[in-house]
Write a protein that holds these residues in place. Structure first.
Motif, PDB file in Angstrom:
ATOM      1  N   PRO A 125       1.076  -1.118   0.380  1.00 33.75           N
ATOM      2  CA  PRO A 125      -0.151  -0.218   0.089  1.00 33.75           C
ATOM      3  C   PRO A 125       0.881   1.468  -0.011  1.00 33.75           C
ATOM      4  CG  PRO A 125      -0.261  -1.401   1.667  1.00 33.75           C
ATOM      5  CD  PRO A 125       0.877  -1.871   1.095  1.00 33.75           C
ATOM      6  N   ILE A 126       0.461   2.435  -0.919  1.00 35.10           N
ATOM      7  CA  ILE A 126       0.669   3.725  -0.583  1.00 35.10           C
ATOM      8  C   ILE A 126       0.660   4.752  -0.057  1.00 35.10           C
ATOM      9  CG2 ILE A 126       2.452   2.936  -2.310  1.00 35.10           C
ATOM     10  CD1 ILE A 126       0.253   5.364  -4.004  1.00 35.10           C
ATOM     11  N   GLY A 127       0.649   5.652   0.234  1.00 34.46           N
ATOM     12  CA  GLY A 127       0.237   6.750   0.396  1.00 34.46           C
ATOM     13  C   GLY A 127       1.078   7.834   0.388  1.00 34.46           C
ATOM     14  N   PHE A 128       0.067   9.033   0.048  1.00 34.32           N
ATOM     15  CA  PHE A 128       0.533  10.840  -0.251  1.00 34.32           C
ATOM     16  C   PHE A 128       0.425  11.003   0.414  1.00 34.32           C
ATOM     17  CE2 PHE A 128      -2.530   9.549  -3.477  1.00 34.32           C
ATOM     18  CZ  PHE A 128      -1.618   9.124  -4.307  1.00 34.32           C
ATOM     19  N   LEU A 183      -3.995   6.442 -17.030  1.00 33.32           N
ATOM     20  CA  LEU A 183      -3.637   6.545 -15.563  1.00 33.32           C
ATOM     21  C   LEU A 183      -2.366   6.076 -14.323  1.00 33.32           C
ATOM     22  CD1 LEU A 183      -5.424   5.965 -13.066  1.00 33.32           C
ATOM     23  CD2 LEU A 183      -5.862   3.779 -13.760  1.00 33.32           C
ATOM     24  N   LEU A 184      -1.418   4.980 -15.505  1.00 31.70           N
ATOM     25  CA  LEU A 184      -0.136   4.782 -15.417  1.00 31.70           C
ATOM     26  C   LEU A 184       0.694   6.243 -15.012  1.00 31.70           C
ATOM     27  CD1 LEU A 184      -0.204   1.243 -17.224  1.00 31.70           C
ATOM     28  CD2 LEU A 184      -0.402   2.038 -14.254  1.00 31.70           C
ATOM     29  N   LEU A 185       0.874   6.645 -15.983  1.00 34.34           N
ATOM     30  CA  LEU A 185       1.483   7.946 -15.637  1.00 34.34           C
ATOM     31  C   LEU A 185       1.256   8.513 -14.457  1.00 34.34           C
ATOM     32  CD1 LEU A 185       1.712   8.594 -19.623  1.00 34.34           C
ATOM     33  CD2 LEU A 185       3.819   7.822 -18.315  1.00 34.34           C
ATOM     34  N   LEU A 186      -0.024   8.800 -14.338  1.00 29.30           N
ATOM     35  CA  LEU A 186      -0.279   9.718 -13.472  1.00 29.30           C
ATOM     36  C   LEU A 186       0.212   9.430 -12.101  1.00 29.30           C
ATOM     37  CD1 LEU A 186      -1.784  12.166 -11.844  1.00 29.30           C
ATOM     38  CD2 LEU A 186      -4.073  10.305 -12.200  1.00 29.30           C
ATOM     39  N   ILE A 187       0.011   7.498 -12.457  1.00 28.45           N
ATOM     40  CA  ILE A 187       0.076   7.682 -10.872  1.00 28.45           C
ATOM     41  C   ILE A 187       1.217   7.326 -10.727  1.00 28.45           C
ATOM     42  CG2 ILE A 187      -0.467   5.296  -8.974  1.00 28.45           C
ATOM     43  CD1 ILE A 187      -3.019   6.832  -9.131  1.00 28.45           C
ATOM     44  N   SER A 188       2.454   6.595 -11.492  1.00 32.21           N
ATOM     45  CA  SER A 188       3.617   6.925 -11.110  1.00 32.21           C
ATOM     46  C   SER A 188       4.834   7.379 -10.405  1.00 32.21           C
ATOM     47  CB  SER A 188       4.110   5.963 -12.545  1.00 32.21           C
ATOM     48  OG  SER A 188       4.524   5.388 -13.594  1.00 32.21           O
ATOM     49  N   LEU A 189       3.973   9.274 -11.847  1.00 36.35           N
ATOM     50  CA  LEU A 189       4.641  10.186 -10.924  1.00 36.35           C
ATOM     51  C   LEU A 189       4.570  11.088  -9.506  1.00 36.35           C
ATOM     52  CD1 LEU A 189       3.976  12.601 -14.521  1.00 36.35           C
ATOM     53  CD2 LEU A 189       6.234  12.111 -13.466  1.00 36.35           C
ATOM     54  N   ILE A 237       3.931   8.317  -6.757  1.00 39.70           N
ATOM     55  CA  ILE A 237       4.052   7.564  -6.020  1.00 39.70           C
ATOM     56  C   ILE A 237       5.863   7.709  -6.197  1.00 39.70           C
ATOM     57  CG2 ILE A 237       5.891   5.356  -5.965  1.00 39.70           C
ATOM     58  CD1 ILE A 237       3.185   4.294  -7.873  1.00 39.70           C
ATOM     59  N   GLU A 238       6.079   8.750  -7.497  1.00 37.27           N
ATOM     60  CA  GLU A 238       7.816   9.117  -7.643  1.00 37.27           C
ATOM     61  C   GLU A 238       8.150  10.237  -6.930  1.00 37.27           C
ATOM     62  OE1 GLU A 238      10.547  10.681 -11.051  1.00 37.27           O
ATOM     63  OE2 GLU A 238       9.366   9.810 -11.789  1.00 37.27           O
TER      64      GLU A 238
END
Length: 276
Positions: free
Chosen positions: A106-109, A143-149, A151-152
């Motif tokens: 799980p990730i968090g912002f 969606l993958l690009l958005l979430i990748s950025l 998370i990064e």
């Protein structure tokens, strides 16, 4: 005054919900969600309170809410709000994180309010693609690009420091999650947690950011959403989730979700977009 327009769409391919609120003056009381929220303010200025921090958010701001991040907002410019957002279930985010990082964790912002032109571009394009009913794989890319950025730049392991009376509070939460359809009293929560009323209220609110009663109402609304998604009538959803009457249920549902139960049900009954 600008007419209110509330548009909501569930995307089966991406397993998430997109919505657009235009001309909205409605305040939202302190609450939380059991899913991630990524939002973008198109117009309007709001006073936002999130996890005991105060923000003034306006055009161009991106809002990031982790599951259980308590927040409230009210219009503070005398105008209305234009807002677009994505509601992403925890399981969907877990799959995205695994795809991006290779780890099913799980990730968090780390931030709740940001301003980032690159992220805004991907969010806007993805949101519009979902609203337009696109079936192209471009939306999955976005969606993958958005979430990748995200998370990064803003990602962190999910989880907070252990609060005081954490086990007792979790016992109370577990009881409410299991018995939400029943009549629950503060005395009952004290018995299952082993805390006095005043200690439970103070420790619970400090830990969760909402009172036990507000926590229970949010659980009930979450369960009601699941029933409505499966086609249950609003009256049946109200009864099955422990609300005393349908009016009480409808008021709470609209207060937290921004739509009536019937309007939310139509999103899934009609298999696509709903205007309300």
């Amino acid at each position: 005054m600008q007419k209110e327009v509330r548009t909501v769409c569930y995307d089966d391919d991406l397993q998430l919900e997109a919505y657009r609120f235009e001309g909205i003056a409605q305040p939202f009381p302190n609450h939380f969600h059991d899913y991630y929220v990524i939002g973008f303010i198109e117009a309007g200025t709001r006073c936002l309170s999130c996890k005991n921090k105060e923000y003034t958010v306006a055009q161009g701001n991106i809002l990031l809410f982790n599951p259980s991040d308590n927040h409230s907002c009210v219009q503070c410019d005398g105008g209305t709000l234009d807002y677009r957002g994505l509601n992403i279930p925890k399981e969907t985010m877990l799959l995205l994180a695994e795809e991006i990082t290779g780890q099913r964790v799980p990730i968090g912002f780390s931030e709740n309010v940001i301003k980032n032109e690159e992220l805004s571009h991907y969010l806007h394009s993805l949101h519009q693609s979902i609203m337009d009913g696109s079936k192209e794989f471009e939306k999955e890319e976005m969606l993958l690009l958005l979430i990748s950025l995200l998370i990064e730049q803003y990602g962190q392991p999910s989880g907070n420091c252990i609060p005081e009376y954490s086990e007792e509070i979790e016992n109370a939460c577990a009881f409410m999650s299991e018995h939400f359809a029943e009549h629950i009293t503060l005395e009952t929560l004290c018995k299952c947690s082993g805390l006095s009323k005043s200690t439970l209220l103070r420790a619970f609110t400090k830990s969760k950011g909402v009172t036990p009663y507000r926590y229970l109402q949010i659980i009930r609304i979450s369960k009601a959403k699941e029933l409505l998604e499966k086609g249950a009538a609003p009256a049946d959803a109200a009864v099955q989730t422990g609300f005393s009457d349908q009016s009480h249920f409808s008021n709470f549902f609209h207060m937290f979700i921004g739509l009536s139960p019937a309007a939310y049900r139509r999103i899934f009954k009609e298999g696509g977009k709903n205007h309300g």
